[in-house]
Design a protein around this motif. Structure first.
Motif, PDB file in Angstrom:
ATOM      1  N   ARG A 194      11.550   9.257 -16.691  1.00 37.60           N
ATOM      2  CA  ARG A 194      11.819   8.565 -15.429  1.00 37.60           C
ATOM      3  C   ARG A 194      12.893   9.295 -14.630  1.00 37.60           C
ATOM      4  O   ARG A 194      12.842   9.357 -13.397  1.00 37.60           O
ATOM      5  N   HIS A 195      13.858   9.882 -15.321  1.00 38.36           N
ATOM      6  CA  HIS A 195      14.940  10.579 -14.649  1.00 38.36           C
ATOM      7  C   HIS A 195      14.459  11.805 -13.894  1.00 38.36           C
ATOM      8  O   HIS A 195      15.057  12.212 -12.900  1.00 38.36           O
ATOM      9  N   SER A 196      13.342  12.399 -14.342  1.00 35.36           N
ATOM     10  CA  SER A 196      12.863  13.634 -13.724  1.00 35.36           C
ATOM     11  C   SER A 196      11.549  13.474 -12.969  1.00 35.36           C
ATOM     12  O   SER A 196      11.222  14.302 -12.125  1.00 35.36           O
ATOM     13  N   HIS A 197      10.793  12.400 -13.266  1.00 37.51           N
ATOM     14  CA  HIS A 197       9.477  12.219 -12.658  1.00 37.51           C
ATOM     15  C   HIS A 197       9.334  10.919 -11.875  1.00 37.51           C
ATOM     16  O   HIS A 197       8.288  10.678 -11.276  1.00 37.51           O
ATOM     17  N   GLY A 198      10.357  10.056 -11.893  1.00 39.24           N
ATOM     18  CA  GLY A 198      10.368   8.926 -10.989  1.00 39.24           C
ATOM     19  C   GLY A 198       9.875   7.618 -11.557  1.00 39.24           C
ATOM     20  O   GLY A 198       9.586   7.480 -12.748  1.00 39.24           O
ATOM     21  N   VAL A 199       9.775   6.622 -10.652  1.00 39.17           N
ATOM     22  CA  VAL A 199       9.471   5.252 -11.057  1.00 39.17           C
ATOM     23  C   VAL A 199       8.095   5.119 -11.687  1.00 39.17           C
ATOM     24  O   VAL A 199       7.825   4.180 -12.435  1.00 39.17           O
ATOM     25  N   ALA A 200       7.189   6.050 -11.412  1.00 36.16           N
ATOM     26  CA  ALA A 200       5.835   5.949 -11.959  1.00 36.16           C
ATOM     27  C   ALA A 200       5.782   6.287 -13.438  1.00 36.16           C
ATOM     28  O   ALA A 200       4.810   5.933 -14.118  1.00 36.16           O
ATOM     29  N   ASP A 201       6.811   6.951 -13.973  1.00 39.98           N
ATOM     30  CA  ASP A 201       6.698   7.488 -15.330  1.00 39.98           C
ATOM     31  C   ASP A 201       6.484   6.414 -16.390  1.00 39.98           C
ATOM     32  O   ASP A 201       5.607   6.570 -17.238  1.00 39.98           O
ATOM     33  N   PRO A 202       7.250   5.307 -16.419  1.00 37.27           N
ATOM     34  CA  PRO A 202       7.010   4.314 -17.472  1.00 37.27           C
ATOM     35  C   PRO A 202       5.874   3.359 -17.158  1.00 37.27           C
ATOM     36  O   PRO A 202       5.588   2.457 -17.950  1.00 37.27           O
ATOM     37  N   ASN A 203       5.226   3.538 -16.022  1.00 33.15           N
ATOM     38  CA  ASN A 203       4.183   2.629 -15.565  1.00 33.15           C
ATOM     39  C   ASN A 203       2.817   3.087 -16.060  1.00 33.15           C
ATOM     40  O   ASN A 203       2.584   4.277 -16.259  1.00 33.15           O
ATOM     41  N   ALA A 225       0.823  -1.213   0.000  1.00 32.51           N
ATOM     42  CA  ALA A 225       0.000   0.000   0.000  1.00 32.51           C
ATOM     43  C   ALA A 225       0.855   1.261   0.000  1.00 32.51           C
ATOM     44  O   ALA A 225       0.628   2.185  -0.795  1.00 32.51           O
ATOM     45  N   PHE A 226       1.857   1.320   0.864  1.00 32.57           N
ATOM     46  CA  PHE A 226       2.672   2.532   0.935  1.00 32.57           C
ATOM     47  C   PHE A 226       3.612   2.646  -0.264  1.00 32.57           C
ATOM     48  O   PHE A 226       3.933   3.749  -0.701  1.00 32.57           O
ATOM     49  N   GLY A 227       4.056   1.511  -0.805  1.00 29.15           N
ATOM     50  CA  GLY A 227       4.854   1.574  -2.023  1.00 29.15           C
ATOM     51  C   GLY A 227       4.071   2.199  -3.167  1.00 29.15           C
ATOM     52  O   GLY A 227       4.600   2.971  -3.965  1.00 29.15           O
ATOM     53  N   ASN A 228       2.775   1.891  -3.233  1.00 28.17           N
ATOM     54  CA  ASN A 228       1.937   2.424  -4.303  1.00 28.17           C
ATOM     55  C   ASN A 228       1.648   3.905  -4.138  1.00 28.17           C
ATOM     56  O   ASN A 228       1.205   4.560  -5.096  1.00 28.17           O
ATOM     57  N   ASP A 229       1.890   4.470  -2.963  1.00 26.02           N
ATOM     58  CA  ASP A 229       1.670   5.904  -2.782  1.00 26.02           C
ATOM     59  C   ASP A 229       2.638   6.739  -3.620  1.00 26.02           C
ATOM     60  O   ASP A 229       2.393   7.922  -3.851  1.00 26.02           O
ATOM     61  N   TRP A 230       3.750   6.137  -4.065  1.00 25.82           N
ATOM     62  CA  TRP A 230       4.662   6.862  -4.956  1.00 25.82           C
ATOM     63  C   TRP A 230       4.109   6.940  -6.377  1.00 25.82           C
ATOM     64  O   TRP A 230       4.606   7.712  -7.194  1.00 25.82           O
ATOM     65  N   PHE A 231       3.083   6.139  -6.668  1.00 27.94           N
ATOM     66  CA  PHE A 231       2.472   6.163  -7.995  1.00 27.94           C
ATOM     67  C   PHE A 231       1.222   7.034  -7.956  1.00 27.94           C
ATOM     68  O   PHE A 231       0.136   6.644  -8.390  1.00 27.94           O
ATOM     69  N   THR A 232       1.394   8.208  -7.431  1.00 29.85           N
ATOM     70  CA  THR A 232       0.335   9.204  -7.326  1.00 29.85           C
ATOM     71  C   THR A 232       0.885  10.537  -7.823  1.00 29.85           C
ATOM     72  O   THR A 232       2.113  10.736  -7.869  1.00 29.85           O
ATOM     73  N   PRO A 233       0.014  11.484  -8.193  1.00 26.23           N
ATOM     74  CA  PRO A 233       0.521  12.796  -8.606  1.00 26.23           C
ATOM     75  C   PRO A 233       1.416  13.437  -7.550  1.00 26.23           C
ATOM     76  O   PRO A 233       2.447  14.040  -7.897  1.00 26.23           O
ATOM     77  N   ALA A 234       1.058  13.304  -6.276  1.00 21.12           N
ATOM     78  CA  ALA A 234       1.889  13.909  -5.227  1.00 21.12           C
ATOM     79  C   ALA A 234       3.261  13.268  -5.170  1.00 21.12           C
ATOM     80  O   ALA A 234       4.271  13.949  -4.947  1.00 21.12           O
ATOM     81  N   GLY A 235       3.328  11.934  -5.374  1.00 17.53           N
ATOM     82  CA  GLY A 235       4.620  11.259  -5.393  1.00 17.53           C
ATOM     83  C   GLY A 235       5.493  11.726  -6.536  1.00 17.53           C
ATOM     84  O   GLY A 235       6.703  11.916  -6.387  1.00 17.53           O
ATOM     85  N   VAL A 236       4.890  11.941  -7.700  1.00 15.52           N
ATOM     86  CA  VAL A 236       5.647  12.443  -8.854  1.00 15.52           C
ATOM     87  C   VAL A 236       6.142  13.854  -8.595  1.00 15.52           C
ATOM     88  O   VAL A 236       7.303  14.191  -8.895  1.00 15.52           O
ATOM     89  N   HIS A 237       5.307  14.715  -8.026  1.00 14.46           N
ATOM     90  CA  HIS A 237       5.734  16.083  -7.723  1.00 14.46           C
ATOM     91  C   HIS A 237       6.886  16.077  -6.724  1.00 14.46           C
ATOM     92  O   HIS A 237       7.832  16.871  -6.843  1.00 14.46           O
ATOM     93  N   ARG A 238       6.801  15.206  -5.713  1.00 20.28           N
ATOM     94  CA  ARG A 238       7.882  15.117  -4.720  1.00 20.28           C
ATOM     95  C   ARG A 238       9.195  14.739  -5.401  1.00 20.28           C
ATOM     96  O   ARG A 238      10.250  15.309  -5.119  1.00 20.28           O
ATOM     97  N   PHE A 239       9.140  13.783  -6.323  1.00 19.91           N
ATOM     98  CA  PHE A 239      10.341  13.355  -7.020  1.00 19.91           C
ATOM     99  C   PHE A 239      10.888  14.480  -7.892  1.00 19.91           C
ATOM    100  O   PHE A 239      12.093  14.746  -7.905  1.00 19.91           O
TER     101      PHE A 239
END
Length: 460
Positions: free
Chosen positions: A389-398, A228-242
């Protein structure tokens, strides 16, 4: 050579990302969009469309639902349209087949009205009105570009001279003339694709090798972190944080979060383990296997029959030789600009590591003129899909945020908020300024009123 009218935006490549862009764009009156795809029809990784392969994300992370759930190109509407919705709800408890999503994508691509197949883009050049996009037999004129041409299969240097019928990248696995039945087979790689191919080799009729060597590269076969908490990085807020983080922090985050997107489905690992047990102890089959954690392909050479691979382990001098008739490279994909972008490369600013400078709204850091009188969009902007992915994180190619990214790009193109892309809650506190004060739970439960909602972007 023919030329087309001037479009507001041309999107190159019709994968799920640009198909999402096309589906959401149907809600914007007057926006002219063309999506160019070199294949003759909608196909989604056909070389890896293995029987039984399933999505690693929720089916509601479709083309439109997370940004515009009332859009007619939702997966739910597809299920209703095709008459299968009730059977789907009964049968899909164990996950959704990728084949079904490919069918859904083809259904949407046929109906949105902006996808043009058989258009192999050869070059792109900048002109005063925006861009000229050249294919083999025509030229498309556009004010702006959205690049979603996909990533290239990565082939280790040792294997490049031998690519052919017996040495193939996983991307082409099902389309290559395979001869694994009763043969010595080497699989290189430790991600989801390698595991799906290994499962297919062990289970499909006529595919079982006489000997299987699986060099995973990784220390073991780590499962996908679907917590559950790992998936919180696959949210708009997680991308902005990255995106707000500096280069060193981004690198640390990418490594720390690697298996939230790059692990193997735990159920698939269990199935492979059980199948190996059956072959080892319960079936009278001439079959042997070696699963090698931490080994990578160092060298590959021809033998009188087949190939010999040198596999390098973790420690210096830790090497193994493996004979193989067939080599399958599940070695992932490489970043980098597509060849057709060469005429623009000099004007696209890059970081020291060669990656493009990409803004929070997925626009490359290039000059873009604002919309003139009577124009719906500005001119000269270049946006990227699945290349940040380099600028927006692990969620980008997902697939998880493909819809949100397309909505973000459309908002950026229009210079206004056509879709809701901000204000989504998370369990993690991705505080932008170090402030920990947040709305009380009662405020979070409040339903937005029609005065703050964008029409058609969420149910009211």
């Amino acid at each position: 050579m023919s030329a087309h009218p001037l479009y507001d935006v041309v999107a190159v490549g019709c994968g799920p990302s640009n198909l999402s862009l096309a589906a959401l764009a149907t809600e914007i009156p007057g926006l002219s969009l063309a999506v160019l795809e070199r294949d003759p029809e909608m196909r989604w990784h056909p070389g890896l469309m293995l029987p039984g392969a399933k999505l690693q994300v929720s089916p509601w992370k479709d083309l439109v639902s997370l940004s515009s759930p009332t859009n007619p190109y939702s997966f739910l509407n597809y299920l209703v349209f095709t008459g299968r919705v009730h059977r789907f709800l009964v049968s899909s408890r164990g996950g959704v087949h990728r084949k079904e999503f490919e069918q859904y994508y083809a259904w949407a691509a046929e109906r949105v009205g902006s996808v043009h197949f058989g258009q192999d883009v050869r070059a792109v050049e900048r002109v005063p009105e925006g861009f000229l996009v050249h294919t083999a037999d025509t030229t498309w004129r556009s004010r702006n570009l959205v690049l979603g041409a996909g990533r290239r299969p990565h082939v280790p240097a040792a294997a490049r001279p031998f690519l052919g019928p017996d040495v193939v990248h996983a991307h082409h696995y099902l389309r290559a003339p395979r001869g694994t039945g009763g043969a010595r087979t080497l699989v290189v790689g430790g991600g989801q694709s390698s595991a799906e191919i290994v499962h297919h080799l062990l289970s499909a009729p006529g595919a079982l090798p006489s000997r299987l060597v699986w060099a995973t590269g990784r220390i073991g076969l780590p499962p996908l972190d679907d917590s559950a908490f790992g998936n919180d990085w696959f949210t708009p807020a997680g991308v902005h944080r990255f995106h707000r983080a500096g280069p060193k922090v981004r690198a640390r985050l990418l490594e720390a979060l690697r298996y939230t997107s790059d692990g193997v489905s735990e159920g698939l690992l269990t199935d492979i383990y059980h199948r190996l047990y059956e072959l080892d102890y319960l079936e009278d089959t001439a079959f042997g296997h070696s699963v090698l954690p931490g080994y990578r392909l160092a060298q590959l050479g021809r033998r009188e029959t087949g190939y010999e691979a040198l596999l390098s382990g973790i420690e210096p001098g830790d090497e193994l030789a493996a004979a193989a008739d067939t080599v399958i490279l599940a070695t992932g994909y490489s970043d980098g600009a597509p060849e057709f972008l060469a005429p623009l490369l000099d004007e696209l600013p890059r970081h020291d590591d060669g990656t493009f400078r990409t803004r929070a709204d997925f626009r490359l850091d290039t000059a873009c003129r604002p919309a003139g009188p009577g124009a719906l969009v500005g001119t000269g902007g270049v946006w990227v899909q699945n290349a940040a992915r380099h600028s927006h994180g692990v969620a980008d190619p997902n697939l998880s945020l493909a819809t949100w990214r397309s909505a973000t790009i459309l908002n950026s193109l229009l210079g206004r908020t056509a879709f809701k892309t901000e204000g989504f809650d998370t369990a993690f506190s991705f505080a932008p300024d170090g402030a920990l004060d947040g709305p009380p739970p009662a405020t979070r439960r409040t339903v937005p009123t029609s005065s703050t909602a964008q029409a058609g972007t969420f149910l009211q």
